[in-house]
Motif scaffolding. Sequence first.
Motif, PDB file in Angstrom:
ATOM      1  N   ILE A 172      -1.393   1.459 -12.115  1.00  0.00           N
ATOM      2  CA  ILE A 172      -1.311   0.122 -12.137  1.00  0.00           C
ATOM      3  C   ILE A 172      -2.142  -0.458 -13.158  1.00  0.00           C
ATOM      4  O   ILE A 172      -3.291   0.085 -13.435  1.00  0.00           O
ATOM      5  N   TYR A 173      -1.658  -1.478 -13.966  1.00  0.00           N
ATOM      6  CA  TYR A 173      -2.128  -1.964 -15.178  1.00  0.00           C
ATOM      7  C   TYR A 173      -3.270  -3.012 -14.672  1.00  0.00           C
ATOM      8  O   TYR A 173      -4.338  -3.163 -15.275  1.00  0.00           O
ATOM      9  N   PHE A 174      -2.340  -3.980 -13.987  1.00  0.00           N
ATOM     10  CA  PHE A 174      -3.445  -5.153 -13.631  1.00  0.00           C
ATOM     11  C   PHE A 174      -2.923  -6.002 -12.680  1.00  0.00           C
ATOM     12  O   PHE A 174      -1.702  -5.663 -12.203  1.00  0.00           O
ATOM     13  N   ILE A 175      -3.568  -6.531 -12.004  1.00  0.00           N
ATOM     14  CA  ILE A 175      -3.396  -7.409 -10.843  1.00  0.00           C
ATOM     15  C   ILE A 175      -3.757  -9.075 -10.982  1.00  0.00           C
ATOM     16  O   ILE A 175      -4.916  -9.320 -11.568  1.00  0.00           O
ATOM     17  N   SER A 176      -2.808  -9.879 -10.777  1.00  0.00           N
ATOM     18  CA  SER A 176      -3.239 -11.301 -10.906  1.00  0.00           C
ATOM     19  C   SER A 176      -2.863 -11.872  -9.588  1.00  0.00           C
ATOM     20  O   SER A 176      -1.625 -11.621  -9.116  1.00  0.00           O
TER      21      SER A 176
ATOM     22  N   LYS B  67       0.668  -1.052   0.096  1.00  0.00           N
ATOM     23  CA  LYS B  67       0.041  -0.079   0.108  1.00  0.00           C
ATOM     24  C   LYS B  67       0.753   1.179  -0.217  1.00  0.00           C
ATOM     25  O   LYS B  67       0.653   2.283  -0.736  1.00  0.00           O
ATOM     26  N   ARG B  68       1.880   1.117   0.954  1.00  0.00           N
ATOM     27  CA  ARG B  68       2.720   2.272   0.838  1.00  0.00           C
ATOM     28  C   ARG B  68       3.316   2.614  -0.640  1.00  0.00           C
ATOM     29  O   ARG B  68       3.696   3.842  -1.062  1.00  0.00           O
ATOM     30  N   MET B  69       3.841   1.695  -1.183  1.00  0.00           N
ATOM     31  CA  MET B  69       4.509   1.604  -2.432  1.00  0.00           C
ATOM     32  C   MET B  69       3.636   2.200  -3.667  1.00  0.00           C
ATOM     33  O   MET B  69       3.912   3.145  -4.346  1.00  0.00           O
TER      34      MET B  69
ATOM     35  N   GLY C 250       9.973  -2.689 -16.662  1.00  0.00           N
ATOM     36  CA  GLY C 250       8.456  -1.949 -17.339  1.00  0.00           C
ATOM     37  C   GLY C 250       8.885  -1.719 -18.679  1.00  0.00           C
ATOM     38  O   GLY C 250       9.760  -2.140 -19.232  1.00  0.00           O
ATOM     39  N   VAL C 251       7.788  -1.229 -19.588  1.00  0.00           N
ATOM     40  CA  VAL C 251       7.853  -1.014 -20.884  1.00  0.00           C
ATOM     41  C   VAL C 251       7.809   0.622 -21.060  1.00  0.00           C
ATOM     42  O   VAL C 251       6.857   0.973 -20.436  1.00  0.00           O
ATOM     43  N   VAL C 252       8.510   1.284 -21.986  1.00  0.00           N
ATOM     44  CA  VAL C 252       8.316   2.522 -22.201  1.00  0.00           C
ATOM     45  C   VAL C 252       7.843   2.495 -23.563  1.00  0.00           C
ATOM     46  O   VAL C 252       8.369   2.085 -24.443  1.00  0.00           O
ATOM     47  N   TYR C 253       6.729   3.223 -23.855  1.00  0.00           N
ATOM     48  CA  TYR C 253       6.076   3.835 -25.157  1.00  0.00           C
ATOM     49  C   TYR C 253       6.736   5.100 -25.699  1.00  0.00           C
ATOM     50  O   TYR C 253       6.673   6.018 -25.121  1.00  0.00           O
ATOM     51  N   HIS C 254       7.206   4.765 -26.780  1.00  0.00           N
ATOM     52  CA  HIS C 254       7.859   6.206 -27.445  1.00  0.00           C
ATOM     53  C   HIS C 254       7.017   6.594 -28.712  1.00  0.00           C
ATOM     54  O   HIS C 254       6.501   5.753 -29.581  1.00  0.00           O
ATOM     55  N   ASP C 255       6.459   7.815 -28.577  1.00  0.00           N
ATOM     56  CA  ASP C 255       5.591   8.116 -29.563  1.00  0.00           C
ATOM     57  C   ASP C 255       6.317   8.154 -30.939  1.00  0.00           C
ATOM     58  O   ASP C 255       7.410   8.251 -31.014  1.00  0.00           O
ATOM     59  N   PRO C 256       5.305   7.874 -31.932  1.00  0.00           N
ATOM     60  CA  PRO C 256       5.690   7.897 -33.351  1.00  0.00           C
ATOM     61  C   PRO C 256       6.602   9.334 -33.637  1.00  0.00           C
ATOM     62  O   PRO C 256       6.319  10.283 -33.238  1.00  0.00           O
TER      63      PRO C 256
ATOM     64  N   VAL D  96       1.175  -5.136 -11.577  1.00  0.00           N
ATOM     65  CA  VAL D  96       1.965  -4.649 -12.907  1.00  0.00           C
ATOM     66  C   VAL D  96       1.564  -3.193 -12.850  1.00  0.00           C
ATOM     67  O   VAL D  96       0.381  -2.885 -13.217  1.00  0.00           O
ATOM     68  N   GLY D  97       2.617  -2.363 -12.743  1.00  0.00           N
ATOM     69  CA  GLY D  97       2.498  -0.889 -12.903  1.00  0.00           C
ATOM     70  C   GLY D  97       3.411  -0.477 -14.174  1.00  0.00           C
ATOM     71  O   GLY D  97       4.225  -0.841 -14.474  1.00  0.00           O
ATOM     72  N   SER D  98       3.058   1.035 -14.313  1.00  0.00           N
ATOM     73  CA  SER D  98       3.730   1.463 -15.254  1.00  0.00           C
ATOM     74  C   SER D  98       5.092   1.740 -14.987  1.00  0.00           C
ATOM     75  O   SER D  98       6.181   1.704 -16.092  1.00  0.00           O
ATOM     76  N   GLU D  99       5.509   1.811 -13.834  1.00  0.00           N
ATOM     77  CA  GLU D  99       6.833   2.263 -13.619  1.00  0.00           C
ATOM     78  C   GLU D  99       7.458   0.980 -12.869  1.00  0.00           C
ATOM     79  O   GLU D  99       8.837   0.679 -13.026  1.00  0.00           O
ATOM     80  N   ARG D 100       6.908   0.247 -12.229  1.00  0.00           N
ATOM     81  CA  ARG D 100       7.369  -0.970 -11.584  1.00  0.00           C
ATOM     82  C   ARG D 100       6.377  -2.052 -11.234  1.00  0.00           C
ATOM     83  O   ARG D 100       5.196  -2.028 -11.384  1.00  0.00           O
TER      84      ARG D 100
END
Lengths: 371, 371, 371, 371
Positions: free
Chosen positions: C163-167, C152-154, C273-279, C251-255
């Motif tokens: 947060i993208y998803f939780i399994s 929770k603190r994190m 993580g994965v970084v999306y770079h715009d076109p 699974v989050g966007s940063e960690r």
Amino acid sequence: MLKPTSSITEEHAALPATDATGIAVVGLGYWGPNLLRVLGDNADAEVRWICDLDRDRLAKYRRRHPSARVTTRLDRVLSDPDVEAVIIATPVHTHYNLAAQVLVAGKHVFVEKPLAPSSELADDLAELASERDRILMCGHTFVYSPPVRAVKRMIEAGTLGDIYFISSSRVNLGLHQRDVSVIWDLGPHDFSILLYWLSELPTTVRAVGRDSIVKGIADVAFVTMTFASGIVANVELSWLAPSKLRRTVLVGSERMVIYDDGASEPVRLFDRGVVYHDPETFGEYHLSYRSGDILSPKIESYEPLGLELSDFISAIRTDQRMEFHTALARSVVRIVEAADRSLRAGGREVALTDHADISDQLFARRGLALA
Amino acid sequence: MLKPTSSITEEHAALPATDATGIAVVGLGYWGPNLLRVLGDNADAEVRWICDLDRDRLAKYRRRHPSARVTTRLDRVLSDPDVEAVIIATPVHTHYNLAAQVLVAGKHVFVEKPLAPSSELADDLAELASERDRILMCGHTFVYSPPVRAVKRMIEAGTLGDIYFISSSRVNLGLHQRDVSVIWDLGPHDFSILLYWLSELPTTVRAVGRDSIVKGIADVAFVTMTFASGIVANVELSWLAPSKLRRTVLVGSERMVIYDDGASEPVRLFDRGVVYHDPETFGEYHLSYRSGDILSPKIESYEPLGLELSDFISAIRTDQRMEFHTALARSVVRIVEAADRSLRAGGREVALTDHADISDQLFARRGLALA
Amino acid sequence: MLKPTSSITEEHAALPATDATGIAVVGLGYWGPNLLRVLGDNADAEVRWICDLDRDRLAKYRRRHPSARVTTRLDRVLSDPDVEAVIIATPVHTHYNLAAQVLVAGKHVFVEKPLAPSSELADDLAELASERDRILMCGHTFVYSPPVRAVKRMIEAGTLGDIYFISSSRVNLGLHQRDVSVIWDLGPHDFSILLYWLSELPTTVRAVGRDSIVKGIADVAFVTMTFASGIVANVELSWLAPSKLRRTVLVGSERMVIYDDGASEPVRLFDRGVVYHDPETFGEYHLSYRSGDILSPKIESYEPLGLELSDFISAIRTDQRMEFHTALARSVVRIVEAADRSLRAGGREVALTDHADISDQLFARRGLALA
Amino acid sequence: MLKPTSSITEEHAALPATDATGIAVVGLGYWGPNLLRVLGDNADAEVRWICDLDRDRLAKYRRRHPSARVTTRLDRVLSDPDVEAVIIATPVHTHYNLAAQVLVAGKHVFVEKPLAPSSELADDLAELASERDRILMCGHTFVYSPPVRAVKRMIEAGTLGDIYFISSSRVNLGLHQRDVSVIWDLGPHDFSILLYWLSELPTTVRAVGRDSIVKGIADVAFVTMTFASGIVANVELSWLAPSKLRRTVLVGSERMVIYDDGASEPVRLFDRGVVYHDPETFGEYHLSYRSGDILSPKIESYEPLGLELSDFISAIRTDQRMEFHTALARSVVRIVEAADRSLRAGGREVALTDHADISDQLFARRGLALA
């Protein structure tokens, strides 16, 4: 009715039988309360006395064991004719004096490990017990632990074949003892297990270690033992480790075993080995490697201390003398003493002085059916 | 464009530069083909000769390295003025003779580990290399492995504090060597890593082991070393084990590390330790245990052999002498020799004969910036 | 003095302060004894009554808590003006009636989870508590567990990014409940944790499962939830599993985080993580993968139940209403109810009926400093 | 002679037999080179053509396979009467057109997975293959992997009893595909394994997921399937995960299995289960939990791709049609298509349209002896 396997601890302690064996417990430090609790569950035992020098502790445990009497004086315990056996859980340096008094008073005695601070005193106690025809047993509880017994059965059944060597680690962060080395503290666990499994005293012992934190008190030691049968054993003992590990590997000619005391699968049997083929046509030998299944046998689940004390009380009631256990305890002290001496001598080899009676008693357990 | 991290191996080998360093590879057994493959990826190197006694092997690798010439005769290699360095990957007992010929011919030499079958011969090679002003390097590839380097950085940065002791296991099922003990086979890995980390030769070595399968060839050994700095190291080496393990624990005054070569997290840093507090009011010392975070640092990913050979070739081209590597190789042979001698003497302590130049060169690497 | 970290449980229970809060415990089944034990250690609480329908149990616990009175009748408890709060640990189908009586009697109530067998009854209890201005808290103890709080603190600190998803998997072999599905039994653990972490009710719930052993009682269920924020959560619940597993991956966007309740390192933070770079030039996007350190932060060690009851008693004494906890308990019942309904409908989507007050109270906890 | 188990890869490729089956390989991207390498080791196959649109790639592989001809035009391949079969390893959207041309040309075809981008096109290919009496096989290589086959043997032998449910995770960090969801990318692995094990098509499929990184491309999906036999399967697929996991749990009435593709023990058999006892005296059922040994059977070690292509070539030479493999490939496309459709519809249930011939062919493999 839905009746799944219960994991709830049974709450009701067994009530002592009318002819229960009278027991006294001496020492209420770290381990004494466990002994009291377990004795409370044994219907054949009745705790008649609790003895400690600390009156507060006595008061506390009197409340929990209302049927027991409490005292700071051992002589009051020993003069009670209904006390048949005394269990001693005091500091090591007091073991000899207290146990000797108990035996002289004609009572059976169970002493926490190690039995005595020297092999000479351990031998004296054994002699005294023999003269008085009383049981002298020592709390090497690992000998009663389910995974240790499972490995013993494998060894006796020949599952491993000839054992080539054993490699063991017993490490953790803490707790430093203030007066004895890590060999006296953790060594008895491994040494008692090895003696139980192998039914054989090592012939030589070497130990190299270091007093990393407190000068004069080794907190890490690498102990190497050789046995007349050819087996080599290496035991790493340490109070300084990144994580707890209690792991022993046995390598035999037929199979190998990993015993990991803290793992969810504490015993793993590996059907692996090397086969030596004698030279044939070209006069050169040939090796083949075998790698088969790995088995984690189901290991029974019970509290070793309960079985150990039950064994002690049962021996009293059936008039057995537990010679194997006495020999085991004396042997453990011998190895600890030798290893500590080697450590202080910078790793010099120390030969173990054998007593014929010890070996006979250890060896007697080889191949026997186990409790 | 979607361009995720590629896991596909780059197929195109680097083309040698026009001024590439001419290299010969001698020995096409187990390791030689790896050397050839890696040299093929190094644009600064050109493999001019491949040398082996087996003509079938030569034919096979000629096809793969069409620009290299092949021969069964070392003298043809040595008489080629465009060969600047020779890499030797032949059986250990041939290392001395081959390397000596190479140095006498005025060429740099890279010898597979161990450098020589005795410290005397290793010293001879070093002297020869020094006289001829050539590089003498030995294939202690672990010194180039990413996790070993990560631990080195931690040690040099003081992250671990003072190192108290090191406990290592390098065990597997097989492969038995037919002429040398497990100490000569697996020991150089651990010994080179320890020397690299500690920049210090041990002062005493002890080894106890057993020739379980083939008489006269020890297949398990427990090697214990002590260092002048007080460090104690225990190294378990075995060709007989239920499962592969390559694990080293370093216990320091500030932190502890587990380096597990096969694990997905090969280096784990434990912020754990014991703090000794000097006696205060009551004249008794006090210990406190500290248990903090555990960190698995990201470890770079590259092939150590590539970096090692690149280092060798770069040293040739920039006229460096790689004294640390020569000293490391000589030291490894010293430890192996001492451990093997101790093993044959039943575990007797063997003191290491130091050469001032070795220690100086080892020590020189302490605290230096790392490649 | 040598004083290492003690692992020995403190034996002396706290003596109640003179102004201790009077508590009654109703229900001495599986969980009631734990509540009694923990209350015994809380100096601010005094157990005045123990209530159960089974006289043998009452007799047994009277001995252990001599200062408490025992009864089979709740009305005797409720008529005692010195009882300020009642803790209910009875079967689920009795929760509503008992808790309602307690609230009507003007006392605070703590009910074991789940709060009630339907969201309607849970809402009724909340309304009653609000009307009477009493605390209604439910035993979602995981919300007090150290690793759950560390995660929770994190989340609150933004360590994970979005947060993208939780399994999640919560599986074990047994124990089958006889009247409710595995969703009612194990689901409240995961659902309460998710609600606590995310401060957000799911909008849809689906569950597919099977009644493998007992017809009509699902013993495995795969529950999928979607949230308005876009988060997707999958929760596997089962009484049939080869080995116990209580593991949640965020699974989050940063960690990313793995929370494994039974592991020696219960929380592991992955800097991946994965970084999306715009076109850019060519009009195509670009992804880069990032893989850094892994951290196992030190997790505090305390008994969650102790902190939970301490929080309840402290709220009574400082006149707080614990609205977040009431909302949490109502939300858990909502999700369980919806999942069970979906399961019975073969996996059909069930939308959650929100109450504005619940969301407000849940959301209020987002970003707040935590106890 | 000392001849330990060799871990060195056999270097000499098999020479094609004089009557070797003529093969063409189309597509030199990620997977094509593996196919070429493996075909090179098959003495019954001869690679006659390598076809790709990229001339650089063609040049590179021509060097490695000097006996093969290279071309950018498929018609040249198809007009060669010595080409009996074509192996297609091109992007998915080209599979249908290329495979159809091959079949129309009267040659056998092996297509990389998935067979086609829709079940309609997959069915068309199957019909075409049937009309032309040619083999249509798809590269579901997992069906040839040793641990997957070991589990299949257990299922067929009744070791697991009735399978209740299956829970699977196939997650990793990357690689995002640019045009298809994670279901099309990773799903075929799990779906082909499930179909092979169960010999049964699911009747309903549901999938919930999220396009976390690239809008429109789901990178995580939770797929739930139900089967007419009652089995439920949950498959988690993700390109976003803290660590790689490829783990499937099968829970049966007699035993349970964990198949972990990356583990050193990839198959673990748990002798665990629940026994339902019918109501007796009191009219209530009774459950007992059984927990026995855990076995990690030795799993063979070979390259699945080698066995798969060997099976394909052997089928050509012995005039078999591989109907099971065609049916498997069509079924995989059906499940992927249904799951993707459900995902886009927010998790709505999608029923699978069965073709009687598919089920018959899948079911035919149940209980048969396995290669």
